[in-house]
Design an enzyme around this catalytic site. Structure first.
Site, short mmCIF file in Angstrom:
data_model
loop_
_atom_site.label_atom_id
_atom_site.label_comp_id
_atom_site.label_asym_id
_atom_site.label_seq_id
_atom_site.Cartn_x
_atom_site.Cartn_y
_atom_site.Cartn_z
N GLY A 67 -27.47 -23.04 -2.99
CA GLY A 67 -27.69 -24.17 -1.81
C GLY A 67 -26.06 -24.86 -1.99
N GLU A 98 -9.31 -0.09 1.55
CA GLU A 98 -8.65 0.86 2.58
C GLU A 98 -8.11 2.02 1.99
OE1 GLU A 98 -8.22 -2.49 2.87
OE2 GLU A 98 -10.12 -2.52 3.92
N GLU A 117 -4.32 -3.31 -7.03
CA GLU A 117 -4.37 -2.15 -7.53
C GLU A 117 -4.73 -1.05 -6.40
OE1 GLU A 117 -4.80 -1.31 -11.80
OE2 GLU A 117 -4.51 -3.22 -12.01
N GLY A 118 -4.58 -1.27 -5.26
CA GLY A 118 -5.03 -0.41 -3.92
C GLY A 118 -5.99 -1.22 -3.42
N GLY A 122 -5.88 2.39 -14.00
CA GLY A 122 -5.97 0.76 -13.75
C GLY A 122 -7.08 0.64 -12.94
N SER A 180 1.02 -1.15 -0.14
CA SER A 180 -0.09 -0.04 -0.15
C SER A 180 0.94 1.27 0.05
CB SER A 180 -0.80 -0.06 1.34
OG SER A 180 -1.77 -1.18 1.18
C1 LIG Z 1 -3.02 -11.85 -7.19
C2 LIG Z 1 -2.22 -10.59 -7.05
C3 LIG Z 1 -1.66 -9.86 -8.26
C4 LIG Z 1 -1.09 -8.71 -8.11
N1 LIG Z 1 -0.47 -8.01 -9.41
C5 LIG Z 1 0.19 -7.11 -9.15
C6 LIG Z 1 0.94 -6.52 -10.15
O1 LIG Z 1 0.85 -6.89 -11.28
N2 LIG Z 1 2.02 -5.63 -10.11
C7 LIG Z 1 2.09 -5.10 -8.82
O2 LIG Z 1 3.03 -4.05 -8.86
N3 LIG Z 1 1.43 -5.27 -7.62
C8 LIG Z 1 0.62 -6.63 -7.83
N4 LIG Z 1 -0.05 -6.87 -6.79
C9 LIG Z 1 0.13 -6.40 -5.34
C10 LIG Z 1 -0.86 -5.56 -4.88
O3 LIG Z 1 -1.24 -4.32 -5.39
C11 LIG Z 1 -0.75 -5.38 -3.52
O4 LIG Z 1 -0.99 -6.76 -2.74
C12 LIG Z 1 -1.57 -4.38 -2.65
O5 LIG Z 1 -1.56 -3.23 -3.13
C13 LIG Z 1 -1.47 -4.49 -1.19
O6 LIG Z 1 -0.02 -4.33 -0.78
P1 LIG Z 1 -0.05 -5.35 0.24
O7 LIG Z 1 -0.01 -6.89 -0.16
O8 LIG Z 1 1.74 -5.27 0.66
O9 LIG Z 1 -0.61 -5.12 1.62
P2 LIG Z 1 -0.38 -4.16 2.85
O10 LIG Z 1 -0.11 -2.82 2.32
O11 LIG Z 1 0.76 -4.70 3.91
O12 LIG Z 1 -1.76 -3.85 3.40
C14 LIG Z 1 -2.15 -4.99 4.37
C15 LIG Z 1 -3.44 -4.44 4.94
O13 LIG Z 1 -3.37 -3.20 5.85
C16 LIG Z 1 -4.29 -2.22 5.13
N5 LIG Z 1 -3.47 -0.79 5.13
C17 LIG Z 1 -2.18 -0.69 4.56
N6 LIG Z 1 -2.02 0.76 4.89
C18 LIG Z 1 -3.13 1.30 5.27
C19 LIG Z 1 -3.30 2.54 5.72
N7 LIG Z 1 -2.64 3.54 5.72
N8 LIG Z 1 -4.49 2.95 6.54
C20 LIG Z 1 -5.47 1.59 6.61
N9 LIG Z 1 -5.39 0.37 6.19
C21 LIG Z 1 -3.86 0.14 5.45
C22 LIG Z 1 -4.26 -2.98 3.86
O14 LIG Z 1 -5.61 -2.07 3.15
C23 LIG Z 1 -4.55 -4.24 4.05
O15 LIG Z 1 -5.91 -4.27 4.64
C24 LIG Z 1 -0.86 -8.00 -6.87
C25 LIG Z 1 -1.26 -8.77 -5.65
C26 LIG Z 1 -2.00 -9.78 -5.76
C27 LIG Z 1 -2.50 -10.72 -4.73
#
Ligand SMILES: Cc1cc2nc3c(=O)[nH]c(=O)nc-3n(C[C@H](O)[C@H](O)[C@H](O)COP(=O)(O)OP(=O)(O)OC[C@H]3O[C@@H](n4cnc5c(N)ncnc54)[C@H](O)[C@@H]3O)c2cc1C
Length: 397
Positions: A350, A378, A374-375, A253, A143
């Site tokens: 069911g 939250e 893509e975000g 996106g 994030s």
């Molecule tokens: C199947 C899949 C495909 C993907 N494809 C791509 C891709 O092609 N290219 C790419 O670059 N990325 C890709 N992603 C990454 C994806 O964009 C990230 O997983 C996503 O942005 C969340 O980041 P994170 O997993 O590190 O979660 P984190 O950022 O660690 O978040 C964990 C939790 O904390 C919450 N959180 C974090 N910060 C805050 C805040 N400030 N306030 C409140 N809540 C917060 C989040 O909403 C979430 O609930 C992919 C992910 C998956 C699972």
């Protein structure tokens, strides 16, 4: 009323143009003929649909809004979201494969690359002769994508990249990796640059195929950069302005992912309605029971409000008007709607809803990712709140 609203051409209309209707028909026919027969199978085998990706390229679905002069289909953004919706209605993996190549790969090249880079990379990517991936996320930059640990250091005529990206969609089959890296770590988000990286560059390595809850036929892997030498001229946009490229790219996106969610919601509602009309219990069609009707009505409002938000944000983008808030609203709402509609579809079915045979459990598994990538939801709420507060500040409240 703002001057922007007064200038709107033709007033309010919810009709799609003939061209947009033709796109829906063409993509629906393709999805029913070519994707439907394999969708359940590739969900089980986790097989990347190479043949269908080739066919999507032939139909212009991998560079939809790229001008024809650069190998694209030259369509508007509304047509693009309709295409992603229709692909995802049948198979959300196909939806995200196309969405990444269009929104996350072609768009930033179209908007920020120089002419030479466009000719070399955008043209084959928009034609679908090459496939692209978008490499932003890292283990400590999710994030908070500004926290890039991958570095790019200029040595002679090459940028030397070191670091690792995670969760990269299209990673395995990709030829081109749009990669973000810190060119000046001391500057934080103001020290990030964007690079075009050929996937076969020595020092670039792809990890193992990740096992996921859903979108099984999309290929997700880690990407490692180990002293990967990327030609100096492959930095695109301005030096140290790459984070703005990443954010602008995600701004569009998000609408693509919202459209993916919309397609899944549509498929779920269609399945639930069909089953409610077929299944009999207590000598009545289950669609006659109030509890089932309530689920169908709840699904209908989720679906229709999602469609309005998704098309509105795409339309605003086509008009060149502000749509940051609307894109986040669409992504947040449509992704949650898709999960809810798929969940209700399972309930309407069911016990059969829990089996693979009726596909609704696939829709639910596929829907879930749209609330995350893509975000996350939250993050969308953070974007919406910031925009709302800005609007109120401008209004002088
Ligand atoms: C199947 C899949 C495909 C993907 N494809 C791509 C891709 O092609 N290219 C790419 O670059 N990325 C890709 N992603 C990454 C994806 O964009 C990230 O997983 C996503 O942005 C969340 O980041 P994170 O997993 O590190 O979660 P984190 O950022 O660690 O978040 C964990 C939790 O904390 C919450 N959180 C974090 N910060 C805050 C805040 N400030 N306030 C409140 N809540 C917060 C989040 O909403 C979430 O609930 C992919 C992910 C998956 C699972």
């Amino acid at each position: 009323m703002s001057s922007e609203a007064i200038a709107a051409p033709g007033g309010l209309s919810f009709d799609l143009s003939l061209d947009q209707q033709a796109v829906r028909e063409m993509v629906r026919d393709f999805a029913e003929a070519e994707i439907r027969p394999i969708a359940a199978k590739i969900d089980v085998t986790h097989e990347f649909p190479h043949q269908n990706v080739k066919k999507m390229a032939e139909l212009g679905l991998l560079g939809m809004f790229v001008p024809e002069a650069y190998g694209g289909a030259g369509m508007d953004y509304v047509s693009y979201v309709i295409a992603i919706e229709e692909l995802s209605r049948v198979c959300a993996s196909h939806g995200v494969i196309a969405s990444v190549n269009n929104s996350l790969v072609c768009y930033p090249l179209m908007a920020y690359a120089n002419e030479k880079q466009k000719q070399k990379y955008l043209v084959p990517l928009a034609r679908g002769e090459k496939l692209g991936a978008y490499c932003l996320t890292e283990s400590n930059a999710g994030s908070n994508a500004a926290n890039q640990q991958t570095t790019a250091v200029l040595k002679g005529d090459a940028w030397v990249l070191n670091g690792a990206k995670i969760f990269i969609t299209n990673a395995g089959p990709s030829d081109v990796l749009i990669t973000y890296a810190a060119t000046d770590r001391a500057l934080g988000p103001k020290g990030i640059s964007a690079f075009i990286v050929d996937a076969d560059t020595p020092g670039v390595r792809k990890g193992k195929l990740e096992q996921k809850l859903g979108i099984h036929a999309s290929d997700t892997r880690e990407i490692y950069y180990e002293n990967a030498r990327v030609p100096r001229e492959n930095l695109f946009g301005e030096l140290n302005k790459g984070y703005a490229v990443a954010l602008a790219t995600l701004g569009g996106g998000r609408i693509g992912i919202a459209a993916q969610a919309l397609g899944i919601a549509q498929a779920s509602v269609e399945a639930a309605v069909k089953y409610a009309n077929e299944r009999t219990q207590f000598d009545r069609k289950i669609g006659e029971f109030d509890a089932i009707r309530a689920m169908l009505a709840d699904s209908a409002i989720e679906l229709e409000t999602s469609r309005l938000l998704v098309y509105q944000s795409a339309w605003l983008r086509d008009q060149g008007r502000a749509h940051i808030k609307e894109a986040s609203l669409a992504k947040w709402h449509a992704s949650e709607a898709a999960t809810k509609c798929a969940n209700w579809a399972i309930q309407v079915h069911g016990g059969y809803g829990y089996l693979s045979e009726f596909s609704v459990e696939r829709y639910w598994r596929d829907a879930r990712i749209t609330e995350i990538y893509e975000g996350t939801t939250e993050v969308q709420k953070m974007v919406v709140a910031a925009q709302v507060l800005k609007e109120r500040a401008i209004a002088g409240d």
